[in-house]
Design a protein around this motif. Structure first.
Motif, PDB file in Angstrom:
ATOM      1  N   ILE A  79       9.054 -38.588  59.236  1.00  0.00           N
ATOM      2  CA  ILE A  79      10.173 -39.543  59.180  1.00  0.00           C
ATOM      3  C   ILE A  79       9.757 -40.850  59.864  1.00  0.00           C
ATOM      4  CG2 ILE A  79      11.960 -37.748  59.171  1.00  0.00           C
ATOM      5  CD1 ILE A  79      12.487 -38.396  62.143  1.00  0.00           C
ATOM      6  N   GLY A  80      10.480 -41.900  59.541  1.00  0.00           N
ATOM      7  CA  GLY A  80      10.294 -43.161  60.236  1.00  0.00           C
ATOM      8  C   GLY A  80      11.620 -43.537  60.868  1.00  0.00           C
ATOM      9  N   LEU A 157      13.635 -42.196  56.091  1.00  0.00           N
ATOM     10  CA  LEU A 157      13.687 -43.297  57.049  1.00  0.00           C
ATOM     11  C   LEU A 157      15.084 -43.406  57.645  1.00  0.00           C
ATOM     12  CD1 LEU A 157      11.791 -46.031  54.995  1.00  0.00           C
ATOM     13  CD2 LEU A 157      10.859 -44.616  56.823  1.00  0.00           C
ATOM     14  N   PHE A 158      15.141 -43.518  58.956  1.00  0.00           N
ATOM     15  CA  PHE A 158      16.411 -43.720  59.654  1.00  0.00           C
ATOM     16  C   PHE A 158      16.425 -45.165  60.146  1.00  0.00           C
ATOM     17  CE2 PHE A 158      15.596 -39.226  59.845  1.00  0.00           C
ATOM     18  CZ  PHE A 158      16.846 -38.640  59.711  1.00  0.00           C
ATOM     19  N   LEU A 190      20.969 -45.166  56.588  1.00  0.00           N
ATOM     20  CA  LEU A 190      21.172 -46.520  57.085  1.00  0.00           C
ATOM     21  C   LEU A 190      22.500 -46.606  57.826  1.00  0.00           C
ATOM     22  CD1 LEU A 190      20.305 -49.699  56.573  1.00  0.00           C
ATOM     23  CD2 LEU A 190      22.064 -49.549  54.830  1.00  0.00           C
ATOM     24  N   THR A 191      22.477 -47.053  59.062  1.00  0.00           N
ATOM     25  CA  THR A 191      23.755 -47.271  59.741  1.00  0.00           C
ATOM     26  C   THR A 191      24.065 -48.767  59.703  1.00  0.00           C
ATOM     27  OG1 THR A 191      23.044 -47.726  62.000  1.00  0.00           O
ATOM     28  CG2 THR A 191      23.171 -45.425  61.368  1.00  0.00           C
ATOM     29  N   THR A 192      25.303 -49.070  59.530  1.00  0.00           N
ATOM     30  CA  THR A 192      25.715 -50.476  59.455  1.00  0.00           C
ATOM     31  C   THR A 192      27.202 -50.595  59.782  1.00  0.00           C
ATOM     32  OG1 THR A 192      25.853 -52.413  58.001  1.00  0.00           O
ATOM     33  CG2 THR A 192      26.147 -50.293  56.947  1.00  0.00           C
ATOM     34  N   HIS A 193      27.603 -51.793  60.216  1.00  0.00           N
ATOM     35  CA  HIS A 193      29.043 -52.023  60.317  1.00  0.00           C
ATOM     36  C   HIS A 193      29.464 -53.085  59.301  1.00  0.00           C
ATOM     37  CE1 HIS A 193      27.318 -54.665  63.573  1.00  0.00           C
ATOM     38  NE2 HIS A 193      27.882 -55.535  62.778  1.00  0.00           N
ATOM     39  N   ASN A 194      28.583 -53.305  58.337  1.00  0.00           N
ATOM     40  CA  ASN A 194      28.815 -54.327  57.340  1.00  0.00           C
ATOM     41  C   ASN A 194      29.062 -53.667  55.978  1.00  0.00           C
ATOM     42  OD1 ASN A 194      28.535 -56.344  55.404  1.00  0.00           O
ATOM     43  ND2 ASN A 194      26.923 -57.398  56.540  1.00  0.00           N
TER      44      ASN A 194
END
Lengths: 311, 248
Positions: A79-80, A157-158, A190-194
């Protein structure tokens, strides 16, 4: 359908604070899976547990068929991870940062050279590779950070808020690279607040707040909820009865606080026009007016409400 | 595959530490300036035989330089979020600690070269004396590198906090470990406490190698230093393992 990550009833507690509260999800091979939520929602804590950086209080995690955190080291070779902050070694040059990662992953020297050259060029920072990273702009540091993540050629990928705090150009550059990586067949979490970013990139999105998942759906379906939670805020010189406002077309919900009226609507423009007309017809002045896009908190509450209704 | 990779990871981390931390202010102040001025304040105005000065000087340089780099790495990397980056890679915690300690010990070996040359120039040391002194520098440097590592275990992100803790521990050790006053000349109660300090055995080993007059046999000193090293390695690993999550 091949699952690369399965999470069951994941809980993380810090003393009496529950940062992650019973999350369950599964991620398919090759998809870009978004974790969408406001700051402090539990996204980073979830990713840290998925990557074995912290241990869960309870629950189970399986990544690439291996058990986390028991087999963390084996998983990490495949993983990356791009953590939330662009955490490169600022006293090292871009090339030295890349070499550091290549060596820590045990890559052969010729592969380190080949891959780092390719990635630095891909991120448009090859010309700056011999400069200390402290001289880089924030966008360049983030691109270097992403290049370091890709040194492993990881299958999964995280990426934790990869565009947070970046200018438009750098954000677009990073989104372009994420799309390319997905096209190569990698699975991306993918974490995002958008919401826009989630819609542009993700195939599925989990909306998370206060450690709980409110919904897992396609961005298009979630978008509808977002649209419903757009609002118009007007300040009037005198009050208008709630019933007359609710009678306007496209109004989903009305909140009145003194002389301030907030109307939720999927079409805030037409509601604003209607409100102005209504005020005018009653001889009331509109002191100020604006439209606001949906904030994640209200969307999350809306999703919870919808889930309760459907239950 | 793994032992080979672990060695590579340890050397890679040590090399990174050398590049990043050797020229940092706290390293230079606590590792080089402190022992120099400390020693200067002790010898100025006194006419002392070099043979009775050199053991203390070497011990102090070894102690201060080996404990200068380690304590600043963890708080600095916590603050810069590079620690999170390291632990999200397939690098075991013990490899990170070994790499950091290797960098600390190497800083000590480089720094100790100066008093060693001074000793060679001022005193006619035999081949065996030089050899024993080098052994003392190596095992003392490794021992104190892990001592410094242990000091950095509290999960803080400010170097100044860790430096305050290390100073509070290091300074009393300087005075009870026979650096300025030979162990034999210390009051009995202090001598008893001195036996609990690893610095005592390192200093006594240098007294044996340079002056030929020590309280313990050199082998006893070496055994005590090795024992302390093993203890510090284990305790340091357990302490860092316990505090690691709190750093994030």
């Amino acid at each position: 359908m091949v699952l690369v990550a399965i999470v069951q009833d994941l809980v993380k507690k810090y003393d009496d604070i529950c940062a992650v509260d019973g999350i369950s999800l599964s991620i398919q091979r090759g998809e870009i899976f978004g974790l969408l939520g406001p700051n402090g929602a539990g996204k980073t804590t979830t990713v840290r547990m998925l990557t074995g950086v912290i241990s869960p209080t309870s629950g189970s995690i399986s990544v690439l068929g291996l058990e986390m955190p028991r087999q963390a080291n084996e998983i990490r070779y495949n993983i990356g991870v791009l953590p939330e902050t662009a955490n490169v070694y600022v006293d090292l040059t871009g090339q030295q940062n890349m070499n550091l990662f290549g060596n820590l992953y045990g890559l052969k020297k010729d592969i380190v050279v080949k891959r780092s050259t390719h990635l630095l060029k891909k991120m448009n920072i090859y010309e700056a590779k011999d400069r200390e990273a402290k001289t880089y702009s924030k966008g360049m540091k983030q691109r270097l950070s992403l290049a370091m993540t890709l040194m492993t050629d990881g299958e999964v990928l995280f990426l934790d808020e990869p565009t947070s705090g970046l200018d438009v150009e750098s954000s677009q550059e990073i989104r372009r690279v994420i799309s390319e990586m997905a096209a190569e067949g990698r699975t991306i979490i993918l974490t995002t607040h958008n919401m826009q970013e989630a819609q542009d990139l993700c195939s599925r999105v989990a909306v998370i707040n206060k450690g709980k998942i409110a919904a897992i759906d396609t961005p298009m379906n979630l978008r509808r909820t977002f649209e419903k939670r757009q609002s118009v805020v007007v300040n009037l010189s005198e009050p208008i009865p709630r019933e007359s406002i609710q009678a306007l077309s496209n109004v989903e919900d009305v909140h009145i606080s003194g002389l301030t009226i907030r109307c939720y609507s999927p079409d805030p423009g037409s509601v604003l026009m209607g409100l102005v007309e209504l005020a005018k017809s009653q001889g009331i002045k509109v002191l100020s007016a604006c439209t606001e896009s949906a904030d994640l908190e209200s969307v999350f509450l809306e999703l919870i409400r919808l889930r309760r209704e459907s239950a | 595959m793994f032992p080979k990779l672990w060695f590579r990871q340890i050397f890679t981390i040590a090399l990174k530490d050398m590049r990043v931390y050797y020229t940092k202010g706290p390293t230079l102040i606590f590792g080089l300036l402190f022992p120099f001025f400390f020693f200067l304040s002790f010898i100025v105005g006194r006419s002392m035989d070099p043979t009775s000065l050199i053991p203390g000087l070497i011990a102090m340089v070894v102690f201060f330089s080996a404990t200068a780099v380690g304590p600043i790495i963890f708080p600095t990397e916590t603050r810069a979020y590079t620690l999170e980056r390291l632990i999200s890679m397939p690098v075991p915690l013990w490899c990170i600690l070994m790499g950091d300690s290797l960098a600390s010990a190497t800083f000590c070996f480089i720094s100790s070269f100066v008093p060693l040359v001074l000793a060679f120039a001022l005193i006619e040391l035999s081949f065996i004396q030089v050899g024993l002194t080098i052994v003392g520098i190596i095992i003392g440097g490794i021992c104190f590198a892990f001592f410094g590592q242990l000091m950095s275990a509290p999960p803080v992100d400010q170097t100044s906090t860790i430096m305050m803790i290390t100073t509070m521990v290091k300074f009393p050790l300087i005075f009870i470990s026979g650096i300025f006053i030979p162990l034999a000349a210390l009051p009995e109660i202090v001598r008893f406490i001195a036996l609990l300090s690893p610095l005592t055995y390192v200093t006594d080993l240098f007294w044996a190698s340079v002056a030929g007059a020590s309280v313990f046999h050199p082998f006893v000193n070496i055994a005590a230093i090795v024992g302390w090293t093993v203890l510090l390695v284990v305790v340091s690993f357990l302490a860092h393992k316990k505090t690691l999550e709190k750093r994030l």
